[in-house]
Design a protein around this motif. Structure first.
Motif, short mmCIF file in Angstrom:
data_model
loop_
_atom_site.label_atom_id
_atom_site.label_comp_id
_atom_site.label_asym_id
_atom_site.label_seq_id
_atom_site.Cartn_x
_atom_site.Cartn_y
_atom_site.Cartn_z
N HIS A 1 0.82 -1.22 0.00
CA HIS A 1 0.00 0.00 0.00
C HIS A 1 0.85 1.26 0.00
N ASN A 2 2.09 1.16 0.49
CA ASN A 2 2.89 2.38 0.49
C ASN A 2 3.80 2.46 -0.74
N GLY A 3 3.51 1.63 -1.75
CA GLY A 3 4.26 1.71 -2.99
C GLY A 3 5.55 0.92 -2.96
N ASN A 4 5.85 0.29 -1.82
CA ASN A 4 7.10 -0.45 -1.71
C ASN A 4 7.00 -1.77 -2.47
N GLY A 5 8.06 -2.12 -3.19
CA GLY A 5 7.98 -3.33 -4.01
C GLY A 5 8.96 -4.41 -3.62
N VAL A 6 9.36 -4.47 -2.38
CA VAL A 6 10.36 -5.44 -1.96
C VAL A 6 9.67 -6.66 -1.37
N ASN A 7 10.00 -7.82 -1.92
CA ASN A 7 9.45 -9.06 -1.41
C ASN A 7 10.44 -9.64 -0.41
N MET A 8 10.18 -9.44 0.86
CA MET A 8 11.14 -9.78 1.90
C MET A 8 11.56 -11.23 1.88
N ASP A 9 10.58 -12.11 1.69
CA ASP A 9 10.93 -13.53 1.74
C ASP A 9 11.81 -13.93 0.57
N ALA A 10 11.46 -13.41 -0.59
CA ALA A 10 12.29 -13.71 -1.76
C ALA A 10 13.70 -13.17 -1.57
N GLU A 11 13.81 -11.99 -0.96
CA GLU A 11 15.14 -11.40 -0.76
C GLU A 11 15.95 -12.23 0.20
N GLN A 12 15.30 -12.72 1.27
CA GLN A 12 16.04 -13.54 2.23
C GLN A 12 16.54 -14.81 1.56
N ALA A 13 15.66 -15.41 0.75
CA ALA A 13 16.05 -16.63 0.05
C ALA A 13 17.21 -16.35 -0.90
N SER A 14 17.10 -15.22 -1.61
CA SER A 14 18.19 -14.82 -2.51
C SER A 14 19.49 -14.66 -1.76
N LEU A 15 19.38 -14.08 -0.57
CA LEU A 15 20.58 -13.83 0.22
C LEU A 15 21.28 -15.13 0.55
N ALA A 16 20.48 -16.11 1.03
CA ALA A 16 21.06 -17.39 1.40
C ALA A 16 21.70 -18.05 0.18
N GLU A 17 20.95 -18.03 -0.92
CA GLU A 17 21.43 -18.66 -2.14
C GLU A 17 22.72 -18.01 -2.62
N ASN A 18 22.74 -16.69 -2.60
CA ASN A 18 23.90 -15.96 -3.08
C ASN A 18 25.12 -16.23 -2.21
N THR A 19 24.90 -16.30 -0.90
CA THR A 19 26.02 -16.56 0.00
C THR A 19 26.65 -17.91 -0.30
N ILE A 20 25.77 -18.90 -0.51
CA ILE A 20 26.30 -20.23 -0.79
C ILE A 20 27.04 -20.24 -2.13
N TYR A 21 26.48 -19.56 -3.13
CA TYR A 21 27.11 -19.46 -4.43
C TYR A 21 28.49 -18.85 -4.31
N TYR A 22 28.56 -17.74 -3.57
CA TYR A 22 29.82 -17.04 -3.38
C TYR A 22 30.84 -17.94 -2.69
N ASN A 23 30.39 -18.59 -1.61
CA ASN A 23 31.31 -19.46 -0.87
C ASN A 23 31.82 -20.58 -1.76
N ALA A 24 30.91 -21.13 -2.58
CA ALA A 24 31.32 -22.21 -3.47
C ALA A 24 32.38 -21.74 -4.46
N LEU A 25 32.16 -20.55 -5.03
CA LEU A 25 33.13 -20.04 -6.00
C LEU A 25 34.48 -19.78 -5.35
N ILE A 26 34.43 -19.20 -4.14
CA ILE A 26 35.69 -18.93 -3.45
C ILE A 26 36.43 -20.23 -3.21
N ASP A 27 35.67 -21.24 -2.81
CA ASP A 27 36.26 -22.53 -2.55
C ASP A 27 36.95 -23.06 -3.81
N ARG A 28 36.27 -22.97 -4.95
CA ARG A 28 36.83 -23.46 -6.19
C ARG A 28 38.07 -22.68 -6.59
N VAL A 29 37.98 -21.36 -6.45
CA VAL A 29 39.14 -20.54 -6.82
C VAL A 29 40.34 -20.94 -5.97
#
Lengths: 101, 130, 153
Positions: free
Chosen positions: B87-115
């Motif tokens: 209702h206040n025009g905000n377009g952030v989906n909190m749950d999706a963002e949290q999931a993205s955060l977890a996913e991204n962290t794991i992705y990053y850690n995996a890449l660092i590990d590989r490097v």
């Protein structure tokens, strides 16, 4: 192009050697010196890159931490590689010097 | 001698993507209560292909001309013009963002590990196992 | 964008939510305040306060560089800040019938603060949730940076 079968009767034809010849010792030495120089300048370039990124990190500039770390590692690996090449070259030289004539 | 081609450079690209995505997620979550804020995201393909600019750009001969390329502010970062705004025009989906955060962290850690793995194995090879 | 850009963003969010919580506490504390300030010689009850959050976009130099075509390195944004603390002048004061009250008017009604405790509690929960989410982001970030420091060890 007719492919002639090789037999004991026909003398071996001479191969046209104008476009390939075994390298003369001078050329071998030059190409080795060149690759050594290349290796050293690459080490230098990597080290400079690493220094630039580290400076940016120190001054709070526009750089990513993983970038800095990876560049530093690359510089270190290149340095190690060149050191080993040098070591092997020196070893080979000493080996040769040790040969009794 | 190019020791670091191929996989290592793709790993680096992937890491810059992950870092940028992390920044956008942090910004989205920070602005979860801001009115009229639209969530931002990073486009995967573009980052990996090192695309510099969108191909559709306006012909700007004056700095005041608006650039109407796809709403990008940086190669890869774009805003969602969300259909589902609160209702206040905000377009952030909190749950999706949290999931993205977890996913991204794991992705990053995996890449660092590989490097790490690749660089260490290069080191081992060069040192001859000593 | 430094390596701590994301941490700064999250810190700004934590500050903003903290301020929002402080405003909510102030509202809750003053739910019974009938004499908040004097207007034309008359005491006015406490007016509910609220915060306005705005997104921080980036420094001017970033926009300038983008306009000049030098870099396209803006657009991730810099977090959030509280741009204003507003007083709620639209919600009317609550009228409670209590002729024995010191501030009762001629009809026996007292004007109470226009704070609705229920609404404040809901706001508080929302602020707390946002605060916790930002703490999670901060921790994730810190772990990522720590992992990056271990490259090559």
């Amino acid at each position: 192009m007719v492919i002639n079968s090789v037999s004991m009767m026909t003398p071996p034809t001479t191969v046209n050697e104008t476009n390939k010849h075994s390298a003369t010792p001078y050329e071998a030495q030059q190409s080795f010196a060149q690759s050594l120089k290349n290796a050293i300048s690459e080490v230098n370039a990597q080290q400079i890159q690493s220094d630039i990124k580290t400076e940016k990190l120190i001054n709070g500039g526009d750089v990513d931490l993983h970038d800095v770390m990876i560049t530093a590692q690359k510089a270190s690996i290149t340095l190690n590689a060149t050191m080993e090449i040098r070591n092997k070259a020196v070893e080979a030289y000493q080996e040769i010097m040790r040969m009794s004539v | 001698m190019d020791l670091f081609g191929g996989t290592i450079s793709s790993l680096e690209n992937g890491l810059s993507y992950a870092t940028l995505k992390n920044k956008t997620i942090a910004n989205n979550i920070a602005n979860v209560d801001t009115p009229n804020y639209k969530a931002k995201d990073v486009s995967f393909k573009q980052m990996l292909n090192d695309a510099q600019q969108s191909s559709i750009t306006a012909n700007r001969n004056d700095v005041r001309h608006f650039d109407f390329s796809i709403k990008q502010s940086k190669p890869g970062v774009y805003s969602y013009e969300n259909f589902r705004a609160r209702h206040n025009g905000n377009g952030v989906n909190m749950d999706a963002e949290q999931a993205s955060l977890a996913e991204n962290t794991i992705y990053y850690n995996a890449l660092i590990d590989r490097v790490n793995g690749k660089l260490n194995s290069l080191n081992t090879v060069i040192k001859g196992g000593k | 964008m430094t390596i701590f850009h994301s941490m700064n963003t999250t810190a700004s969010a934590l500050t903003a939510q903290r301020l929002r919580m402080d405003v909510i506490s102030s509202n809750m504390a003053n739910v019974d305040t009938t004499r908040a300030k004097q207007v034309n010689g008359e005491w006015e009850p406490y007016r509910r306060k609220s915060v306005t959050l705005t997104a921080q976009e980036g420094q001017f130099s970033n926009f300038l560089n983008v306009a000049m075509g030098k870099t396209s390195k803006h657009g991730v944004g810099n977090g959030v800040k509280v741009s204003k603390i507003n007083e709620d002048t639209e919600t009317p004061f609550k009228l409670v019938y209590d002729p024995t009250h010191v501030d009762a008017n001629e009809d026996g009604y007292v004007r109470m603060a226009n704070v609705d405790p229920l609404k404040e509690m809901v706001d508080l929960i929302s602020a707390t949730r946002s605060y916790e989410a930002n703490v999670t982001v901060f921790n994730a970030n810190k772990s990522m940076l720590t992992k990056a420091l271990e490259i090559g060890k």
